[in-house]
Design a protein around this motif. Structure first.
Motif, PDB file in Angstrom:
ATOM      1  N   THR A 183       0.822  -1.217   0.000  1.00 31.61           N
ATOM      2  CA  THR A 183       0.000   0.000   0.000  1.00 31.61           C
ATOM      3  C   THR A 183       0.853   1.263   0.000  1.00 31.61           C
ATOM      4  O   THR A 183       0.328   2.350  -0.218  1.00 31.61           O
ATOM      5  N   ASP A 184       2.160   1.138   0.267  1.00 24.51           N
ATOM      6  CA  ASP A 184       3.069   2.271   0.073  1.00 24.51           C
ATOM      7  C   ASP A 184       3.286   2.522  -1.415  1.00 24.51           C
ATOM      8  O   ASP A 184       3.365   3.666  -1.864  1.00 24.51           O
ATOM      9  N   TYR A 185       3.400   1.442  -2.178  1.00 28.96           N
ATOM     10  CA  TYR A 185       3.690   1.540  -3.608  1.00 28.96           C
ATOM     11  C   TYR A 185       2.458   1.835  -4.466  1.00 28.96           C
ATOM     12  O   TYR A 185       2.508   2.623  -5.408  1.00 28.96           O
ATOM     13  N   ILE A 186       1.372   1.139  -4.166  1.00 29.64           N
ATOM     14  CA  ILE A 186       0.267   1.095  -5.122  1.00 29.64           C
ATOM     15  C   ILE A 186      -0.916   1.949  -4.690  1.00 29.64           C
ATOM     16  O   ILE A 186      -1.523   1.721  -3.635  1.00 29.64           O
ATOM     17  N   LEU A 187      -1.235   2.923  -5.525  1.00 24.25           N
ATOM     18  CA  LEU A 187      -2.488   3.669  -5.438  1.00 24.25           C
ATOM     19  C   LEU A 187      -3.436   2.993  -6.417  1.00 24.25           C
ATOM     20  O   LEU A 187      -3.207   2.999  -7.630  1.00 24.25           O
ATOM     21  N   HIS A 188      -4.473   2.392  -5.892  1.00 24.29           N
ATOM     22  CA  HIS A 188      -5.338   1.527  -6.691  1.00 24.29           C
ATOM     23  C   HIS A 188      -5.906   2.265  -7.907  1.00 24.29           C
ATOM     24  O   HIS A 188      -6.504   3.334  -7.788  1.00 24.29           O
ATOM     25  N   GLY A 189      -5.671   1.679  -9.063  1.00 24.47           N
ATOM     26  CA  GLY A 189      -6.176   2.254 -10.306  1.00 24.47           C
ATOM     27  C   GLY A 189      -5.321   3.377 -10.854  1.00 24.47           C
ATOM     28  O   GLY A 189      -5.641   3.949 -11.907  1.00 24.47           O
ATOM     29  N   PHE A 190      -4.228   3.696 -10.180  1.00 18.86           N
ATOM     30  CA  PHE A 190      -3.350   4.786 -10.628  1.00 18.86           C
ATOM     31  C   PHE A 190      -1.923   4.289 -10.870  1.00 18.86           C
ATOM     32  O   PHE A 190      -1.356   4.520 -11.933  1.00 18.86           O
ATOM     33  N   THR A 191      -1.343   3.605  -9.882  1.00 19.11           N
ATOM     34  CA  THR A 191       0.002   3.030 -10.071  1.00 19.11           C
ATOM     35  C   THR A 191      -0.039   1.505 -10.112  1.00 19.11           C
ATOM     36  O   THR A 191       1.007   0.858 -10.223  1.00 19.11           O
ATOM     37  N   GLY A 192      -1.211   0.915 -10.015  1.00 15.46           N
ATOM     38  CA  GLY A 192      -1.363  -0.537 -10.036  1.00 15.46           C
ATOM     39  C   GLY A 192      -2.729  -0.902  -9.502  1.00 15.46           C
ATOM     40  O   GLY A 192      -3.614  -0.044  -9.408  1.00 15.46           O
ATOM     41  N   TYR A 193      -2.891  -2.156  -9.104  1.00 17.82           N
ATOM     42  CA  TYR A 193      -4.180  -2.604  -8.586  1.00 17.82           C
ATOM     43  C   TYR A 193      -3.989  -3.417  -7.314  1.00 17.82           C
ATOM     44  O   TYR A 193      -3.118  -4.294  -7.243  1.00 17.82           O
ATOM     45  N   LEU A 194      -4.814  -3.126  -6.302  1.00 17.57           N
ATOM     46  CA  LEU A 194      -4.843  -3.882  -5.061  1.00 17.57           C
ATOM     47  C   LEU A 194      -6.104  -4.735  -5.040  1.00 17.57           C
ATOM     48  O   LEU A 194      -7.194  -4.248  -5.343  1.00 17.57           O
ATOM     49  N   THR A 195      -5.958  -5.994  -4.698  1.00 22.03           N
ATOM     50  CA  THR A 195      -7.090  -6.911  -4.686  1.00 22.03           C
ATOM     51  C   THR A 195      -7.620  -7.104  -3.277  1.00 22.03           C
ATOM     52  O   THR A 195      -6.917  -6.863  -2.290  1.00 22.03           O
ATOM     53  N   ASN A 196      -8.861  -7.546  -3.189  1.00 21.78           N
ATOM     54  CA  ASN A 196      -9.315  -8.113  -1.930  1.00 21.78           C
ATOM     55  C   ASN A 196      -8.443  -9.346  -1.689  1.00 21.78           C
ATOM     56  O   ASN A 196      -8.055 -10.037  -2.636  1.00 21.78           O
ATOM     57  N   PHE A 197      -8.124  -9.635  -0.438  1.00 23.34           N
ATOM     58  CA  PHE A 197      -7.085 -10.621  -0.138  1.00 23.34           C
ATOM     59  C   PHE A 197      -7.315 -11.944  -0.862  1.00 23.34           C
ATOM     60  O   PHE A 197      -8.329 -12.617  -0.671  1.00 23.34           O
ATOM     61  N   ASN A 198      -6.362 -12.291  -1.720  1.00 31.45           N
ATOM     62  CA  ASN A 198      -6.361 -13.553  -2.468  1.00 31.45           C
ATOM     63  C   ASN A 198      -7.615 -13.769  -3.310  1.00 31.45           C
ATOM     64  O   ASN A 198      -7.989 -14.914  -3.588  1.00 31.45           O
ATOM     65  N   SER A 199      -8.247 -12.693  -3.722  1.00 31.93           N
ATOM     66  CA  SER A 199      -9.465 -12.808  -4.526  1.00 31.93           C
ATOM     67  C   SER A 199      -9.104 -13.174  -5.970  1.00 31.93           C
ATOM     68  O   SER A 199      -8.568 -12.343  -6.712  1.00 31.93           O
ATOM     69  N   ILE A 200      -9.403 -14.403  -6.368  1.00 36.59           N
ATOM     70  CA  ILE A 200      -9.132 -14.838  -7.738  1.00 36.59           C
ATOM     71  C   ILE A 200      -9.905 -13.967  -8.720  1.00 36.59           C
ATOM     72  O   ILE A 200      -9.381 -13.592  -9.776  1.00 36.59           O
ATOM     73  N   GLU A 201     -11.129 -13.628  -8.363  1.00 32.95           N
ATOM     74  CA  GLU A 201     -11.959 -12.806  -9.232  1.00 32.95           C
ATOM     75  C   GLU A 201     -11.318 -11.442  -9.494  1.00 32.95           C
ATOM     76  O   GLU A 201     -11.336 -10.938 -10.623  1.00 32.95           O
ATOM     77  N   ASP A 202     -10.734 -10.841  -8.448  1.00 28.75           N
ATOM     78  CA  ASP A 202     -10.080  -9.541  -8.623  1.00 28.75           C
ATOM     79  C   ASP A 202      -8.858  -9.646  -9.523  1.00 28.75           C
ATOM     80  O   ASP A 202      -8.631  -8.804 -10.398  1.00 28.75           O
ATOM     81  N   TYR A 203      -8.056 -10.687  -9.311  1.00 28.51           N
ATOM     82  CA  TYR A 203      -6.857 -10.854 -10.145  1.00 28.51           C
ATOM     83  C   TYR A 203      -7.245 -11.039 -11.611  1.00 28.51           C
ATOM     84  O   TYR A 203      -6.631 -10.449 -12.511  1.00 28.51           O
ATOM     85  N   ILE A 204      -8.257 -11.840 -11.851  1.00 27.78           N
ATOM     86  CA  ILE A 204      -8.723 -12.062 -13.222  1.00 27.78           C
ATOM     87  C   ILE A 204      -9.264 -10.762 -13.821  1.00 27.78           C
ATOM     88  O   ILE A 204      -8.961 -10.421 -14.979  1.00 27.78           O
ATOM     89  N   LYS A 205     -10.030 -10.027 -13.031  1.00 20.63           N
ATOM     90  CA  LYS A 205     -10.624  -8.779 -13.503  1.00 20.63           C
ATOM     91  C   LYS A 205      -9.554  -7.785 -13.949  1.00 20.63           C
ATOM     92  O   LYS A 205      -9.622  -7.218 -15.047  1.00 20.63           O
ATOM     93  N   TYR A 206      -8.537  -7.574 -13.098  1.00 16.06           N
ATOM     94  CA  TYR A 206      -7.533  -6.551 -13.408  1.00 16.06           C
ATOM     95  C   TYR A 206      -6.569  -7.006 -14.495  1.00 16.06           C
ATOM     96  O   TYR A 206      -6.097  -6.178 -15.285  1.00 16.06           O
ATOM     97  N   CYS A 207      -6.291  -8.308 -14.550  1.00 19.85           N
ATOM     98  CA  CYS A 207      -5.517  -8.817 -15.697  1.00 19.85           C
ATOM     99  C   CYS A 207      -6.269  -8.550 -16.994  1.00 19.85           C
ATOM    100  O   CYS A 207      -5.683  -8.126 -17.999  1.00 19.85           O
ATOM    101  N   GLY A 208      -7.580  -8.808 -16.965  1.00 24.16           N
ATOM    102  CA  GLY A 208      -8.401  -8.591 -18.158  1.00 24.16           C
ATOM    103  C   GLY A 208      -8.440  -7.131 -18.586  1.00 24.16           C
ATOM    104  O   GLY A 208      -8.346  -6.826 -19.781  1.00 24.16           O
ATOM    105  N   LEU A 209      -8.567  -6.230 -17.613  1.00 21.39           N
ATOM    106  CA  LEU A 209      -8.585  -4.800 -17.942  1.00 21.39           C
ATOM    107  C   LEU A 209      -7.299  -4.375 -18.626  1.00 21.39           C
ATOM    108  O   LEU A 209      -7.311  -3.663 -19.641  1.00 21.39           O
ATOM    109  N   LEU A 210      -6.170  -4.820 -18.080  1.00 22.47           N
ATOM    110  CA  LEU A 210      -4.877  -4.423 -18.628  1.00 22.47           C
ATOM    111  C   LEU A 210      -4.601  -5.081 -19.980  1.00 22.47           C
ATOM    112  O   LEU A 210      -3.956  -4.492 -20.842  1.00 22.47           O
ATOM    113  N   GLN A 211      -5.106  -6.295 -20.156  1.00 18.09           N
ATOM    114  CA  GLN A 211      -4.892  -6.989 -21.421  1.00 18.09           C
ATOM    115  C   GLN A 211      -5.734  -6.379 -22.545  1.00 18.09           C
ATOM    116  O   GLN A 211      -5.271  -6.255 -23.688  1.00 18.09           O
ATOM    117  N   LYS A 212      -6.929  -5.957 -22.222  1.00 22.11           N
ATOM    118  CA  LYS A 212      -7.858  -5.494 -23.251  1.00 22.11           C
ATOM    119  C   LYS A 212      -7.769  -3.998 -23.544  1.00 22.11           C
ATOM    120  O   LYS A 212      -8.099  -3.558 -24.638  1.00 22.11           O
TER     121      LYS A 212
END
Length: 389
Positions: A325-354
């Motif tokens: 949380t020192d490094y990442i401002l969510h949606g600005f310098t990266g993405y922070l997920t709900n803890f170990n949320s597979i759905e969040d990881y898939i979602k943000y990978c998809g956003l960046l890929q598309k």
């Protein structure tokens, strides 16, 4: 200022690299520096000290490090009994080395190295917490030892500083934050032209989206979460590849976890999606191959791998633990997920890929943050705020 670092190095991971870099930068700024390593068993660590011309001593030269932890409780008890027999000799040796070097500040980062020191009026002992340092992870014995011998507390991140405070170790005004740092220009020059690093863009659409997970093989580093992500990506028919880069640590726990990860990959028939890179002390060549870094760790101080990925403009998706949380401002310098949320990881990978424009936005912001805020000058400035007199 004369500064002595006391280390018990097993592997040349991010924290040890950061120690050598900090010592080297202090030396370049005219300060006296020395490193004492317990065993001298990690050749890359020794080579790094020698490359920077840092004075060092080996306390007890061995072929392999002395490992206390074991999955077998009887063996672990035996290890502790043997180690207690070594403590007296270690304390005598460190006393002689300290008397010879005459430091103003002695820096340790764990209780093993702290336990061989004694309080002194001629120098201060600083406990440098390089992990998250949550109070519940510090047992009662270690808490007593740390409070008894430590004069100064240093956290590698603001999150670590808050954890030290919440554990009742020191008041906020007595806890310093000395972050990891990067020679930004020199780091990018190691890759020659940044334009040659294949960041995800429209003309990259005919190849798989390359995901990297970089960390030692332990459950806390979350390689099993990355496998779950891979399973979902496969089911969704996404074109992807995963670089699984890491160290198998000394001791049996890491090897057992690594074997379990291999078995899971095989059982889920994911072999074609994974490339595994083992036990390399320099993994920067793989940063140029990835599009995004996943960091599903359960605990962190200020992860070096995240800093390096961001410096290269590689978006990071990770759990919101410790210094993440020192490094990442969510949606600005990266993405922070709900803890170990597979759905969040898939979602943000998809956003960046598309969305290539979004990818470029995150990439530029991440690189800019590291280039402006995690500089070598800032790191030295923060350490020199420590009052030793």
């Amino acid at each position: 200022m004369k500064i002595l670092f006391v280390e018990a190095v097993q592997n040349y991971g991010g924290a040890r690299k950061s120690t050598v870099e900090l010592a080297g930068r202090l030396q370049e700024n005219g300060h006296g520096v020395k490193i004492i390593d317990f065993w001298g068993t990690c050749e890359p660590f020794v080579q790094a000290m020698e490359k920077r011309n840092i004075s060092y001593s080996i306390l007890d030269k061995r072929q392999t490090p002395f490992i206390l932890a074991s999955s077998n409780k009887i063996k672990m008890l035996s290890n502790y009994m043997k180690y207690l027999q070594l403590l007296s000799a270690y304390r005598k040796k460190i006393k002689l080395l300290i008397n010879d070097f005459q430091p103003d500040l002695v820096i340790v980062n764990n209780t093993k190295t702290l336990s061989i020191l004694s309080k002194s009026g001629s120098y201060k002992i600083a406990f440098f917490a390089r992990g998250w340092f949550l109070p519940r992870t510090v047992n009662r014995f270690n808490t007593i030892l740390i409070k008894k011998l430590t004069d100064i507390y240093i956290g590698v991140s603001q999150s670590t500083r808050q954890a030290i405070f919440s554990g009742g170790f020191a008041a906020l005004e007595d806890i310093y934050t000395v972050p990891n740092a990067i020679d930004y220009t020199g780091f990018l020059n190691d890759f020659k032209d940044r334009e040659n690093i294949p960041n995800w863009s429209d003309d990259q659409a005919d190849r798989p989206f390359v995901i990297m997970h970089c960390g030692g093989f332990l459950p806390s580093k979350g390689q099993h979460i990355t496998i779950e992500i891979a399973k979902k990506l496969k089911r969704d028919k996404v074109r992807f590849k995963i670089l699984l880069v890491g160290i198998i640590y000394q001791g049996d726990a890491s090897q057992k976890y690594y074997d379990k990860i291999l078995k899971q990959i095989e059982e889920e028939q994911l072999q074609e999606y994974f490339e595994i890179v083992l036990n390399k002390s320099d993994v920067l060549e793989y940063f140029g191959k990835m599009d995004v870094l996943l960091h599903p760790s359960s605990t962190e101080g200020l992860p070096r791998v995240v800093m390096e990925a961001m410096a290269l403009g590689k978006p990071v998706i990770g759990n919101a633990v410790g210094g993440m949380t020192d490094y990442i401002l969510h949606g600005f310098t990266g993405y922070l997920t709900n803890f170990n949320s597979i759905e969040d990881y898939i979602k943000y990978c998809g956003l960046l890929q598309k969305d290539k424009e979004l990818y470029g936005f995150i990439s530029n912001n991440a690189s800019g943050l590291i280039g402006k805020c995690y500089t070598t000058d800032n790191q030295i400035e923060q350490l020199l705020k420590i009052k030793v007199k």
